[in-house]
Scaffold this motif. Structure first.
Motif, short mmCIF file in Angstrom:
data_model
loop_
_atom_site.label_atom_id
_atom_site.label_comp_id
_atom_site.label_asym_id
_atom_site.label_seq_id
_atom_site.Cartn_x
_atom_site.Cartn_y
_atom_site.Cartn_z
N LYS A 161 49.33 21.33 5.84
CA LYS A 161 50.06 22.31 5.02
C LYS A 161 49.10 23.14 4.16
N THR A 162 48.26 22.42 3.42
CA THR A 162 47.33 23.14 2.54
C THR A 162 46.39 24.01 3.36
N HIS A 163 45.96 23.49 4.50
CA HIS A 163 45.09 24.27 5.38
C HIS A 163 45.78 25.59 5.78
N VAL A 222 53.02 28.27 -3.35
CA VAL A 222 53.07 27.08 -4.20
C VAL A 222 53.06 25.85 -3.29
N ASP A 223 52.04 25.03 -3.46
CA ASP A 223 51.81 23.88 -2.57
C ASP A 223 52.49 22.64 -3.16
N ASP A 224 53.11 21.85 -2.31
CA ASP A 224 53.70 20.57 -2.72
C ASP A 224 54.81 20.71 -3.76
N VAL A 225 55.80 21.54 -3.44
CA VAL A 225 56.89 21.77 -4.42
C VAL A 225 57.77 20.55 -4.65
N ILE A 321 45.89 14.04 10.42
CA ILE A 321 44.64 14.72 10.73
C ILE A 321 43.58 14.43 9.67
N ARG A 322 44.01 14.20 8.45
CA ARG A 322 43.03 13.86 7.42
C ARG A 322 42.34 12.55 7.77
N GLU A 323 43.11 11.59 8.27
CA GLU A 323 42.50 10.31 8.63
C GLU A 323 41.60 10.45 9.85
MG MG Z 1 48.20 19.48 0.83
#
Ligand code: MG
Ligand code: ADP
Length: 456
Positions: A161-163, A222-225, A321-323
């Motif tokens: 999401k952040t990406h 806005v990230d992580d609402v 994907i982070r892992e």
């Molecule tokens: Mg994020």
């Protein structure tokens, strides 16, 4: 005036004389100074593994060298790339240091450079979100008609999401530089909001400035609402910001770990607005996409992995994907440390360590309840602001263990403990770490709590 980069170069030079070339290259060379905040020097490590290693083994040397070079920072804090955004937008370098360090913005763009559409691997799991994000980046706001406003992306953690949000920002900055694109995480937004209220008694403009900053956006992300939950005041303000931007045909982009209908403790009128536009989710990547992601990440790595290793990682890491990235970094780091070309054996070895370190399914709640069980206190007290001696002690140990065992960002830990500041969290960790060296009782307590956790 001396630039922070210069100071840091001197520290690195000193360290390079003290350490072996391999240690220096693997652990120190890639560290970057971020900023000075409240006389605390913030440096950034490339991964959680290297952050931990630097904290455990090199931090004392770094502090010692800084001191001996005549720089009197209160503390040195090591963060990871992900935590950086919480620090770089804060320019209030303490007055003591302003004569010594140039208060210079580290980033001219608020977007992480590598979070681009080109670097985003597309599969069934994220195709819709990717295509929509690209389309919105090419024609944000009123240009794409009302049906894509807001654009709401949701997925579990570490799925991009952040990406994607940063990719939209990078793309718009490149192609439509006249547009004012604002990216903000809900945590930072919350902090800004409360700061503006706190400052209000001395600075009448603080709240107005806060509102105006967001009212001036052409694109607001806005990230992580989901973190707006239970924050009534902020929800109210955000509702008005949302309406003003929406009516002016500006683009609003939101991310969350769940769809709007599942965000509890949020005003209905806000929830229903989140559903006005386009909502799209991203799911866990399938095997082929995981392979493609590993291949993509390897393009820029100095270490090459053979197909059997790539298949092994793709099979083993199927969470997010982070892992996947973490596993990859771990193997590369291992290979560099051992000065070997990575083999399947080495890969297995590297990931096995990971399993032990992470425990089976440890989470912050389990840690807090183990600490409470041990000290016979209530978990709501540990999370509260209570200052009784035994509560404070239990709280500090819980903070320390969460950092050690889960390696969560300081900000996140702060949130677990009733919205405490990162510096408070960092203080607790330092305090426990330093007491551990000469306090047998504390050592035993921590060992006992760990065994409670292992037994579960
Ligand atoms: Mg994020
Ligand atoms: P989230 O915000 O959903 O928790 P992030 O955007 O922080 O996840 O992604 C975690 C990591 O995984 C980042 O380093 C990101 O670059 C990487 N990543 C996520 N999705 C993809 C993708 N589709 N292709 C390449 N890298 C990805």
């Amino acid at each position: 005036m001396e630039a922070l980069e210069n100071i840091w170069k001197k520290v690195q030079l000193e360290l390079s004389n003290k350490l072996s070339a391999a240690s220096y290259m693997v652990w120190i060379n890639s560290l970057k100074p971020v900023c000075v905040k409240d006389n605390e020097l913030i440096i950034c490590a490339q991964s959680n593994v290297s952050r931990k290693k630097v904290e455990d083994e090199f931090l004392d040397s770094i502090k010692f060298i800084l001191n001996s070079l005549g720089y009197n920072f209160n503390n040195v804090l090591v963060i990871t790339e992900e935590e950086k955004e919480y620090f770089i937008d804060k320019e209030d370098v303490s007055s003591l240091l302003s004569s010594m360090v140039t208060p210079k913005k580290v980033h001219s763009s608020p977007f992480v450079a590598r979070y681009t559409f080109e670097n985003f691997v597309v599969g069934e799991c994220n195709k819709m979100a990717f295509e929509s994000a690209k389309f919105i980046a090419s024609s944000p706001g009123a240009n794409n008609g009302p049906s894509l406003n807001p654009f709401f992306i949701y997925s579990g953690v570490g799925l991009g999401k952040t990406h994607l949000l940063h990719a939209i920002g990078n793309e718009i900055n490149k192609n439509l530089p006249e547009l004012n694109v604002i990216y903000i995480s809900t945590e930072t937004l919350t902090n800004e909001y409360f700061n503006s209220l706190n400052k209000y008694s001395t600075d009448r403009d603080s709240y107005r400035n806060f509102r105006e900053k967001y009212a001036s956006a052409d694109v607001l992300m806005v990230d992580d609402v989901q973190f707006l939950q239970k924050k009534g005041g902020l929800q109210e303000v955000f509702f008005h910001i949302f309406n003003d931007l929406y009516q002016a045909g500006k683009q609003i982009i939101l991310s969350s770990d769940r769809p709007p209908k599942d965000i509890n403790d949020i005003e209905d009128r806000l929830r229903s607005r989140f559903e006005w536009g386009l909502s799209t989710d991203m799911t866990t990547p399938g095997f082929d996409t995981r392979i493609a992601i590993i291949m993509k990440k390897m393009e820029k790595s100095p270490v090459k992995l053979t197909d059997d290793i790539i298949y092994y990682i793709a099979e083993k890491i199927n969470t997010n994907i982070r892992e996947l990235e973490g596993a990859l970094n771990k193997i590369v780091m291992y290979a560099q440390l051992a000065n070997k070309t990575p083999s399947l054996e080495l890969a297995k070895e590297a990931l096995k360590v990971d399993e032990i370190e992470n425990g089976s399914s440890l989470d912050s709640n389990k840690i807090i309840s183990a600490v409470c069980q041990y000290f016979r206190v209530e978990s709501n007290e540990v999370i509260s602001k209570k200052k009784n001696k035994e509560i404070v002690e239990a709280r500090m140990i819980a903070v320390y263990l969460i950092r050690e065992l889960l390696a969560l960002p300081l900000i996140t830990i702060g949130q677990l403990f009733g919205g405490r500041d990162h510096s408070t969290i960092s203080y607790s960790i330092d305090k426990i770490t330093s007491s551990l060296s000469n306090n047998k009782r504390l050592e035993t307590q921590i060992k006992d709590i760990k065994s409670i956790l292992n037994a579960k």
